[in-house]
Write a protein that holds these residues in place. Sequence first.
Motif, PDB file in Angstrom:
ATOM      1  N   MET A   4     -16.880  14.598   1.839  1.00  0.00           N
ATOM      2  CA  MET A   4     -15.893  14.691   0.781  1.00  0.00           C
ATOM      3  C   MET A   4     -14.613  13.989   1.235  1.00  0.00           C
ATOM      4  SD  MET A   4     -14.665  18.286  -0.978  1.00  0.00           S
ATOM      5  CE  MET A   4     -14.035  18.966   0.555  1.00  0.00           C
ATOM      6  N   GLY A   5     -13.903  13.394   0.279  1.00  0.00           N
ATOM      7  CA  GLY A   5     -12.629  12.763   0.582  1.00  0.00           C
ATOM      8  C   GLY A   5     -11.840  12.519  -0.685  1.00  0.00           C
ATOM      9  N   ALA A   6     -10.586  12.129  -0.511  1.00  0.00           N
ATOM     10  CA  ALA A   6      -9.700  11.829  -1.639  1.00  0.00           C
ATOM     11  C   ALA A   6      -8.642  10.835  -1.177  1.00  0.00           C
ATOM     12  CB  ALA A   6      -9.037  13.096  -2.166  1.00  0.00           C
ATOM     13  N   MET A   7      -8.219   9.986  -2.107  1.00  0.00           N
ATOM     14  CA  MET A   7      -7.225   8.960  -1.801  1.00  0.00           C
ATOM     15  C   MET A   7      -6.233   8.865  -2.947  1.00  0.00           C
ATOM     16  SD  MET A   7      -7.934   4.967  -0.900  1.00  0.00           S
ATOM     17  CE  MET A   7      -8.367   5.365   0.799  1.00  0.00           C
ATOM     18  N   ALA A   8      -5.014   8.486  -2.604  1.00  0.00           N
ATOM     19  CA  ALA A   8      -3.993   8.205  -3.613  1.00  0.00           C
ATOM     20  C   ALA A   8      -3.224   6.969  -3.183  1.00  0.00           C
ATOM     21  CB  ALA A   8      -3.039   9.390  -3.757  1.00  0.00           C
ATOM     22  N   CYS A   9      -2.793   6.187  -4.155  1.00  0.00           N
ATOM     23  CA  CYS A   9      -1.882   5.084  -3.891  1.00  0.00           C
ATOM     24  C   CYS A   9      -0.491   5.598  -4.241  1.00  0.00           C
ATOM     25  CB  CYS A   9      -2.231   3.866  -4.739  1.00  0.00           C
ATOM     26  SG  CYS A   9      -1.177   2.449  -4.360  1.00  0.00           S
ATOM     27  N   VAL A  10       0.419   5.500  -3.278  1.00  0.00           N
ATOM     28  CA  VAL A  10       1.756   6.045  -3.462  1.00  0.00           C
ATOM     29  C   VAL A  10       2.817   5.013  -3.103  1.00  0.00           C
ATOM     30  CG1 VAL A  10       0.965   8.395  -2.966  1.00  0.00           C
ATOM     31  CG2 VAL A  10       1.940   7.022  -1.126  1.00  0.00           C
ATOM     32  N   VAL A  11       4.010   5.262  -3.626  1.00  0.00           N
ATOM     33  CA  VAL A  11       5.211   4.528  -3.248  1.00  0.00           C
ATOM     34  C   VAL A  11       6.226   5.576  -2.808  1.00  0.00           C
ATOM     35  CG1 VAL A  11       7.140   3.139  -4.104  1.00  0.00           C
ATOM     36  CG2 VAL A  11       4.813   2.618  -4.841  1.00  0.00           C
ATOM     37  N   VAL A  12       6.954   5.268  -1.752  1.00  0.00           N
ATOM     38  CA  VAL A  12       8.016   6.149  -1.272  1.00  0.00           C
ATOM     39  C   VAL A  12       9.337   5.415  -1.537  1.00  0.00           C
ATOM     40  CG1 VAL A  12       8.911   7.467   0.674  1.00  0.00           C
ATOM     41  CG2 VAL A  12       6.444   7.041   0.493  1.00  0.00           C
ATOM     42  N   PRO A  13       9.998   5.701  -2.675  1.00  0.00           N
ATOM     43  CA  PRO A  13      11.179   4.935  -3.064  1.00  0.00           C
ATOM     44  C   PRO A  13      12.269   4.878  -1.992  1.00  0.00           C
ATOM     45  CG  PRO A  13      10.446   6.270  -4.912  1.00  0.00           C
ATOM     46  CD  PRO A  13       9.625   6.690  -3.710  1.00  0.00           C
ATOM     47  N   ALA A  14      12.564   5.993  -1.346  1.00  0.00           N
ATOM     48  CA  ALA A  14      13.631   6.002  -0.335  1.00  0.00           C
ATOM     49  C   ALA A  14      13.262   5.132   0.869  1.00  0.00           C
ATOM     50  CB  ALA A  14      13.928   7.429   0.112  1.00  0.00           C
ATOM     51  N   PHE A  15      11.990   5.103   1.219  1.00  0.00           N
ATOM     52  CA  PHE A  15      11.556   4.249   2.330  1.00  0.00           C
ATOM     53  C   PHE A  15      11.746   2.782   1.953  1.00  0.00           C
ATOM     54  CE2 PHE A  15       8.400   1.715   4.592  1.00  0.00           C
ATOM     55  CZ  PHE A  15       8.773   2.000   5.900  1.00  0.00           C
ATOM     56  N   TRP A  16      11.307   2.393   0.743  1.00  0.00           N
ATOM     57  CA  TRP A  16      11.473   1.013   0.298  1.00  0.00           C
ATOM     58  C   TRP A  16      12.941   0.621   0.276  1.00  0.00           C
ATOM     59  CZ3 TRP A  16       9.542  -3.586  -0.160  1.00  0.00           C
ATOM     60  CH2 TRP A  16      10.151  -4.512  -0.991  1.00  0.00           C
ATOM     61  N   ASP A  17      13.789   1.510  -0.234  1.00  0.00           N
ATOM     62  CA  ASP A  17      15.225   1.212  -0.319  1.00  0.00           C
ATOM     63  C   ASP A  17      15.821   0.915   1.053  1.00  0.00           C
ATOM     64  OD1 ASP A  17      15.074   1.591  -3.043  1.00  0.00           O
ATOM     65  OD2 ASP A  17      15.989   3.594  -3.007  1.00  0.00           O
ATOM     66  N   ALA A  18      15.324   1.590   2.080  1.00  0.00           N
ATOM     67  CA  ALA A  18      15.886   1.449   3.428  1.00  0.00           C
ATOM     68  C   ALA A  18      15.179   0.408   4.295  1.00  0.00           C
ATOM     69  CB  ALA A  18      15.855   2.804   4.132  1.00  0.00           C
ATOM     70  N   HIS A  19      13.981  -0.007   3.926  1.00  0.00           N
ATOM     71  CA  HIS A  19      13.172  -0.856   4.811  1.00  0.00           C
ATOM     72  C   HIS A  19      12.482  -1.971   4.030  1.00  0.00           C
ATOM     73  CE1 HIS A  19      13.728   2.081   8.011  1.00  0.00           C
ATOM     74  NE2 HIS A  19      13.398   3.005   7.135  1.00  0.00           N
ATOM     75  N   GLN A  20      13.219  -3.031   3.704  1.00  0.00           N
ATOM     76  CA  GLN A  20      12.651  -4.135   2.935  1.00  0.00           C
ATOM     77  C   GLN A  20      12.447  -5.404   3.746  1.00  0.00           C
ATOM     78  OE1 GLN A  20      14.488  -4.782  -0.889  1.00  0.00           O
ATOM     79  NE2 GLN A  20      14.724  -2.590  -1.235  1.00  0.00           N
ATOM     80  N   GLY A  21      12.617  -5.316   5.052  1.00  0.00           N
ATOM     81  CA  GLY A  21      12.435  -6.494   5.890  1.00  0.00           C
ATOM     82  C   GLY A  21      10.969  -6.856   6.052  1.00  0.00           C
TER      83      GLY A  21
END
Length: 190
Positions: free
Chosen positions: A119-136
């Motif tokens: 059994m397993g499960a997956m999700a595609c996620v975005v972490v807005p605060a991470f993107w805001d701080a780390h776009q290099g």
Amino acid sequence: MKSPKTVAALTEIGRVRLSRSFFMRDMLYSEIAQVHGLLNVPDDPDVAIAAGRRLCEELLEPLQDHWGRIAIRSAYRSREVNGFGNRMQKEGKAGYTCASNEANAAAHIWDMRDADGCMGAMACVVVPAFWDAHQGKGDWQIMAEWIDRNLPYSSAWFFPTYWAFNIGWHERPQRRIDSYAEPKGRWRKP
């Protein structure tokens, strides 16, 4: 629980709480299903809920606790929705990126066990605060390293847009991280 075939039954499964912050309803949205009029519901809700709870409790909640709100881009897919997306992807249709049903068993298809019966499960996620701080260039690797050090994940795949990533829980975890973002390929621990 039976596969929902009525509005009342779908409402009931949508109200199942998978963890402190997440409900099954959060995991059922699909652009493919919306555009093509497909029903994105589990054939085996009990397996989908069990796998989804592990994903949410062991991966998504700790991720959100550390980094702030996470946005679910894609999570559960029915066999029908995933299979349709895979067919469109093979035909080169833009926006369709689903792997085969067999490859997505115990991943995006939560209620389909893999070839080994796991059994397993997956999700595609975005972490807005991470993107805001780390776009290099290559900054997705900061998140990859945090995940590897802190979560009992099975696999993760990073994408270039907003450093979105698939993250999966599995009964037999692989502990593997790959990326479509530069540097592409399998991530190597520093």
